[in-house]
Design a protein around this motif. Structure first.
Motif, PDB file in Angstrom:
ATOM      1  N   ASN A  56     -15.072 -26.247   5.500  1.00  0.00           N
ATOM      2  CA  ASN A  56     -13.631 -26.456   5.443  1.00  0.00           C
ATOM      3  C   ASN A  56     -13.256 -27.933   5.495  1.00  0.00           C
ATOM      4  O   ASN A  56     -12.236 -28.330   4.931  1.00  0.00           O
TER       5      ASN A  56
ATOM      6  N   PHE B 169     -11.826 -20.854  -2.379  1.00  0.00           N
ATOM      7  CA  PHE B 169     -12.491 -22.053  -1.875  1.00  0.00           C
ATOM      8  C   PHE B 169     -12.290 -23.215  -2.830  1.00  0.00           C
ATOM      9  O   PHE B 169     -12.503 -23.096  -4.040  1.00  0.00           O
TER      10      PHE B 169
ATOM     11  N   GLU C 127      -6.718 -21.466   1.766  1.00  0.00           N
ATOM     12  CA  GLU C 127      -7.777 -21.112   0.827  1.00  0.00           C
ATOM     13  C   GLU C 127      -8.362 -19.724   1.068  1.00  0.00           C
ATOM     14  O   GLU C 127      -8.903 -19.112   0.149  1.00  0.00           O
ATOM     15  N   HIS C 128      -8.269 -19.228   2.298  1.00  0.00           N
ATOM     16  CA  HIS C 128      -8.894 -17.944   2.615  1.00  0.00           C
ATOM     17  C   HIS C 128      -7.897 -16.902   3.105  1.00  0.00           C
ATOM     18  O   HIS C 128      -8.288 -15.771   3.396  1.00  0.00           O
TER      19      HIS C 128
ATOM     20  N   GLN D   9      -5.329 -12.954   0.796  1.00  0.00           N
ATOM     21  CA  GLN D   9      -6.712 -13.289   0.461  1.00  0.00           C
ATOM     22  C   GLN D   9      -6.942 -14.779   0.241  1.00  0.00           C
ATOM     23  O   GLN D   9      -8.090 -15.207   0.113  1.00  0.00           O
TER      24      GLN D   9
ATOM     25  N   GLY E 296      -9.249 -14.602   5.919  1.00  0.00           N
ATOM     26  CA  GLY E 296     -10.117 -15.691   6.350  1.00  0.00           C
ATOM     27  C   GLY E 296      -9.747 -16.193   7.733  1.00  0.00           C
ATOM     28  O   GLY E 296     -10.632 -16.451   8.567  1.00  0.00           O
TER      29      GLY E 296
END
Length: 426
Positions: A30, A302, A328-329, A298, A333
């Motif tokens: 990350n 990445f 991003e996730h 979602q 995430g």
């Protein structure tokens, strides 16, 4: 019989080690995502970027971990006060010879790298508290013992405040979790939580409304009190407490406007009213929430984040690294990362309760408290539930001082726990 001299044997708690490796790996990825630029396609191993430097810090951390696991477990108990004294000396030295970074004189600078003594002082203070509380006869219900414990915690706090590093100072409040487990009188945390609640209420509502609420609360307490307890002494005590609460509320305005620095006042104003000055003092929190919200369920994928890539989010690889996770996730995430943290904290507490020595148990709860406080405040400030006080997310935020200190903190405990396992398997 387990091999007592083998630090890499089955004596080490492998579940905790696995959780640690997962968090560090995700943290590095990350950091890379936060500094990645599509135009240049920078490599995660490029030492000119934060991702490359973080990888170097991870490598040096592995060396530190090996050193911790190799030494005898009694080393940490024996030299606990020595470590504490050394870090106090470093805090004094940094005030004189430290570098001023972002308005805080709390760093030793060596070329392009910086080391922050305050991060390691948390480890030393945890060891010192464990050492002191391990002395036979120490009881937190005794005023003298409680004052000694308070002194161990307050001394580094004063030195860190002097270096203008408020965020690191607040982390020392995490020791309250350990102290409560070890018998701290319940009225002390109750008073602390009440003070925090009154402070927040004083920022949101007019003082008159709060005074009325305190009066109503006092009347309700008297009404539900059994008749035989309604003595003059108890009624006077309720009145004194109520007046004390009103004085405290009155002092909040003076504290905020005359004691806190301008940037600290601004952070509190943003916490109370997130819509205030969205292009100025509210920019950080506003952009952080936009970045996390844009990830939805979602995430964007990445290296596909836009809010962090184009620098809308400040300090995206350090204090606001959670924004990269959220953008991003997505919710999934973020949930995975938080679940890993919860699993790590749960495992530390379980191991702490299994310890055969009070020193190891106290230290284990210190570890859990420090990590929990960092997670709560860091994630809370990115979503607008906590003031922006600039403390890192454990194992995720870029920085050698942060990664080293959290790793040292955790693996000292794993070393202490490995001795318990070896003893049990005899």
């Amino acid at each position: 019989m387990a091999r007592q001299n083998d630090p890499f044997s089955q004596n080490i708690d492998w579940l905790t080690l696995l959780l640690y490796l997962c968090l560090v790996t995700l943290g590095w990825l990350n950091v890379y995502a936060a500094v990645y630029t599509p135009e240049f396609h920078t490599s995660p191993f490029d030492m000119s970027t934060n991702a490359g430097k973080q990888l170097m810090w991870i490598g040096t951390t592995a060396i530190l971990i090996i050193c911790i696991l190799v030494v005898n477990h009694t080393f940490f108990d024996t030299f606990a006060f020595v470590f504490y004294g050394f870090m106090i000396l470093m805090l004094i030295l940094v005030l004189v010879a430290g570098s001023n970074i972002n308005g805080s004189r709390s760093w030793f600078k060596f070329g392009s790298f910086q080391i922050q003594p305050a991060e390691f002082t948390k480890v030393a203070t945890a060891l010192a508290l464990a050492k002191y509380l391990d002395v036979p006869g120490i009881n937190l219900s005794k005023q003298k013992d409680l004052l000694y414990v308070a002194g161990i915690i307050i001394l580094p706090c004063l030195l860190i405040i002097a270096s203008n590093e408020t965020g690191s100072t607040l982390v020392f409040a995490s020791f309250a979790i350990m102290l409560y487990r070890e018998g701290l009188p319940s009225w002390i945390p109750a008073v602390g939580l009440s003070a925090v609640a009154l402070f927040i209420l004083a920022l949101i509502f007019p003082k008159l409304y709060i005074f009325i609420g305190i009066g109503v609360l006092a009347v309700l307490v008297i009404l539900v009190m059994p008749r035989y307890n309604r003595t003059i002494a108890n009624l006077l005590a309720i009145g004194v407490v109520g007046i004390g609460m009103m004085i405290f509320v009155t002092g909040v305005d003076f504290f905020v406007n005359n004691v806190l620095q301008k940037h600290q006042r601004n952070r509190i104003k943003v916490l109370v009213d997130p819509t205030i000055d969205p292009l100025g003092v509210g920019w950080n929190v506003t952009q952080a929430k936009i970045a996390i919200g844009s990830g939805r369920l979602q995430g964007k994928g990445f290296l596909e984040g836009t809010q962090t890539k184009f620098d809308f989010v400040p300090e995206q690889s350090t204090d606001f690294i959670f924004c990269t996770i959220g953008e991003e996730h997505g919710f999934i995430g973020a949930l995975v990362v938080i679940s890993l943290f919860i699993a790590l904290l749960t495992r530390i507490v379980i191991l702490a309760e299994k310890q055969r020595t009070k020193f190891a148990r106290v230290y284990g709860y210190c570890v859990a408290g420090i990590i929990f406080f960092h997670i709560m405040v860091n994630i809370g400030m990115t979503i607008g539930l906590m003031p922006v006080i600039g403390i890192p997310l454990p194992f995720f935020s870029y920085g050698g001082s942060s990664l080293w200190s959290f790793s040292i903190l955790l693996f000292i405990f794993l070393k202490l726990d490995s001795r318990r396992v070896a003893f049990t398997r005899r």
